[in-house]
Design a protein around this motif. Structure first.
Motif, PDB file in Angstrom:
ATOM      1  N   ASP A  10       0.826  -1.215   0.000  1.00 45.07           N
ATOM      2  CA  ASP A  10       0.000   0.000   0.000  1.00 45.07           C
ATOM      3  C   ASP A  10       0.854   1.256   0.000  1.00 45.07           C
ATOM      4  O   ASP A  10       0.517   2.250  -0.659  1.00 45.07           O
ATOM      5  CB  ASP A  10      -0.929   0.007   1.224  1.00 45.07           C
ATOM      6  N   GLU A  11       1.971   1.234   0.725  1.00 45.65           N
ATOM      7  CA  GLU A  11       2.857   2.398   0.769  1.00 45.65           C
ATOM      8  C   GLU A  11       3.507   2.637  -0.586  1.00 45.65           C
ATOM      9  O   GLU A  11       3.659   3.781  -1.020  1.00 45.65           O
ATOM     10  CB  GLU A  11       3.914   2.199   1.856  1.00 45.65           C
ATOM     11  N   MET A  12       3.895   1.562  -1.272  1.00 47.07           N
ATOM     12  CA  MET A  12       4.497   1.717  -2.597  1.00 47.07           C
ATOM     13  C   MET A  12       3.495   2.293  -3.588  1.00 47.07           C
ATOM     14  O   MET A  12       3.833   3.164  -4.403  1.00 47.07           O
ATOM     15  CB  MET A  12       5.028   0.376  -3.092  1.00 47.07           C
ATOM     16  N   ALA A  14       1.011   4.241  -2.805  1.00 48.67           N
ATOM     17  CA  ALA A  14       0.832   5.639  -2.425  1.00 48.67           C
ATOM     18  C   ALA A  14       1.960   6.506  -2.965  1.00 48.67           C
ATOM     19  O   ALA A  14       1.737   7.626  -3.431  1.00 48.67           O
ATOM     20  CB  ALA A  14       0.756   5.760  -0.902  1.00 48.67           C
ATOM     21  N   VAL A  15       3.190   5.994  -2.929  1.00 50.46           N
ATOM     22  CA  VAL A  15       4.332   6.739  -3.466  1.00 50.46           C
ATOM     23  C   VAL A  15       4.185   6.915  -4.973  1.00 50.46           C
ATOM     24  O   VAL A  15       4.428   8.004  -5.526  1.00 50.46           O
ATOM     25  CB  VAL A  15       5.658   6.014  -3.124  1.00 50.46           C
ATOM     26  N   LEU A  16       3.780   5.856  -5.672  1.00 49.40           N
ATOM     27  CA  LEU A  16       3.590   5.949  -7.118  1.00 49.40           C
ATOM     28  C   LEU A  16       2.501   6.954  -7.466  1.00 49.40           C
ATOM     29  O   LEU A  16       2.632   7.721  -8.430  1.00 49.40           O
ATOM     30  CB  LEU A  16       3.247   4.573  -7.687  1.00 49.40           C
ATOM     31  N   ASP A  17       1.415   6.958  -6.686  1.00 49.52           N
ATOM     32  CA  ASP A  17       0.350   7.946  -6.920  1.00 49.52           C
ATOM     33  C   ASP A  17       0.873   9.362  -6.719  1.00 49.52           C
ATOM     34  O   ASP A  17       0.525  10.284  -7.467  1.00 49.52           O
ATOM     35  CB  ASP A  17      -0.825   7.693  -5.971  1.00 49.52           C
ATOM     36  N   TRP A  18       1.721   9.534  -5.697  1.00 53.71           N
ATOM     37  CA  TRP A  18       2.281  10.867  -5.439  1.00 53.71           C
ATOM     38  C   TRP A  18       3.185  11.300  -6.592  1.00 53.71           C
ATOM     39  O   TRP A  18       3.137  12.443  -7.042  1.00 53.71           O
ATOM     40  CB  TRP A  18       3.060  10.843  -4.133  1.00 53.71           C
ATOM     41  N   TYR A  19       4.031  10.357  -7.086  1.00 53.79           N
ATOM     42  CA  TYR A  19       4.895  10.674  -8.222  1.00 53.79           C
ATOM     43  C   TYR A  19       4.063  11.067  -9.444  1.00 53.79           C
ATOM     44  O   TYR A  19       4.379  12.031 -10.154  1.00 53.79           O
ATOM     45  CB  TYR A  19       5.772   9.470  -8.580  1.00 53.79           C
ATOM     46  N   ARG A  20       2.998  10.315  -9.710  1.00 52.87           N
ATOM     47  CA  ARG A  20       2.176  10.606 -10.877  1.00 52.87           C
ATOM     48  C   ARG A  20       1.521  11.976 -10.763  1.00 52.87           C
ATOM     49  O   ARG A  20       1.477  12.748 -11.718  1.00 52.87           O
ATOM     50  CB  ARG A  20       1.096   9.528 -11.031  1.00 52.87           C
ATOM     51  N   ALA A  21       1.006  12.290  -9.579  1.00 52.57           N
ATOM     52  CA  ALA A  21       0.374  13.596  -9.380  1.00 52.57           C
ATOM     53  C   ALA A  21       1.375  14.732  -9.558  1.00 52.57           C
ATOM     54  O   ALA A  21       1.020  15.825  -9.992  1.00 52.57           O
ATOM     55  CB  ALA A  21      -0.249  13.660  -7.988  1.00 52.57           C
ATOM     56  N   ALA A  22       2.634  14.455  -9.225  1.00 55.18           N
ATOM     57  CA  ALA A  22       3.672  15.477  -9.367  1.00 55.18           C
ATOM     58  C   ALA A  22       4.215  15.562 -10.781  1.00 55.18           C
ATOM     59  O   ALA A  22       5.054  16.417 -11.073  1.00 55.18           O
ATOM     60  CB  ALA A  22       4.818  15.183  -8.399  1.00 55.18           C
TER      61      ALA A  22
END
Length: 268
Positions: A10-12, A14-22
């Motif tokens: 789940d943490e990985m 979440a990190v990928l979602d954050w990268y995509r949003a950025a």
């Protein structure tokens, strides 16, 4: 301070979602890449390849990297209705923005409206819902329209670019060149009597200028968008107003100017 530990599933995610949003969509390379300096390479047809019997047969055309603005113009021009144009855009793969976006953000509002609003590009919430101006800036836009007696049933809303740029960055000149024919055809099919642009990039695109939005806002001009001539006025983007509340006074004057022009033309 906690020690480093492997991320769980789940943490990985979440990190990928954050990268995509950025807007992070590729790994870091050895050399920096200036996307704004890139140009669409010309289509190259290779020389004929000899067949096994000795005859010369033409080889298949090599695929072109990036889109072709002339193809975009041809496709856009073939649309006879807004529904056809939306279907053509949905199938169009020439603009790389489509590959990173969740979905096409075509338009919202009334396609028979005589007032058209044009923004720059979808944001994260627009990308999720598939409609322009539905996030916080869209909520402010709705209040701005309501202040002069308008709502989305009385206007038509579109963007200069129908896919969200990664990280909400400004579209590159090449991306704009590939999307512009579709905007032109969209305006031609709606045929509005009045246009209001929202924000600097949309204003520069519609008015074909490099001037800044602060200098241009609130001034009416006759512009030609595609083959459609129309009176247009630029105003500040609602997202800018959220960051700079003091500028709402300027935007309010622009909305009042739009209302006066509507009355002058018998639109309300």
């Amino acid at each position: 301070m906690s020690q480093d530990r492997p991320l769980n599933h789940d943490e990985m995610l979440a990190v990928l979602d954050w990268y995509r949003a950025a807007g992070v969509d590729i790994a870091v390379g050895e050399e920096p890449v200036d996307r704004f300096a890139q140009r669409v390479p010309p289509r190259v047809t290779p020389p004929p390849v000899a067949a096994s019997q000795g005859a010369m047969e033409p080889a298949a055309e090599m695929p072109m990297l990036g889109g072709d603005p002339s193809e975009a113009r041809s496709l856009a021009g073939s649309a006879r209705t807004l529904d056809e144009l939306q279907a053509i855009l949905g199938a169009y793969d020439g603009c790389g923005l489509k590959l990173r976006a969740t979905q096409l953000v075509f338009a919202d509002g009334n396609p028979e409206a005589e007032i058209m609003l044009i923004g720059e590009a979808p944001g994260a919430e627009e990308d999720r819902q598939g409609k322009p101006f539905v996030g916080k800036s869209g909520q402010l836009l709705d209040r701005m329209l309501a202040a002069i007696g308008l709502d989305r049933s009385k206007v038509y809303i579109a963007n200069t670019v129908p896919w969200r740029p990664p990280g909400n960055r400004t579209p590159t000149p090449e991306e704009m060149a590939l999307c512009l024919p579709f905007l032109h055809r969209q305006v031609e099919l709606v045929a509005p009597r009045l246009v209001m642009t929202l924000g600097g990039p949309a204003m520069q695109t519609v008015f074909s200028t490099t001037a800044g939005i602060i200098k241009m806002r609130g001034k009416w001009s006759d512009v030609t968008i595609g083959n459609h001539g129309v009176a247009a006025i630029p105003t500040l983007h609602p997202a800018y107003l959220l960051r700079n509340p003091a500028a709402k006074q300027q935007a309010w004057r622009d909305m009042l100017s739009l209302k006066l022009k509507m009355v002058e033309l018998g639109l309300g």
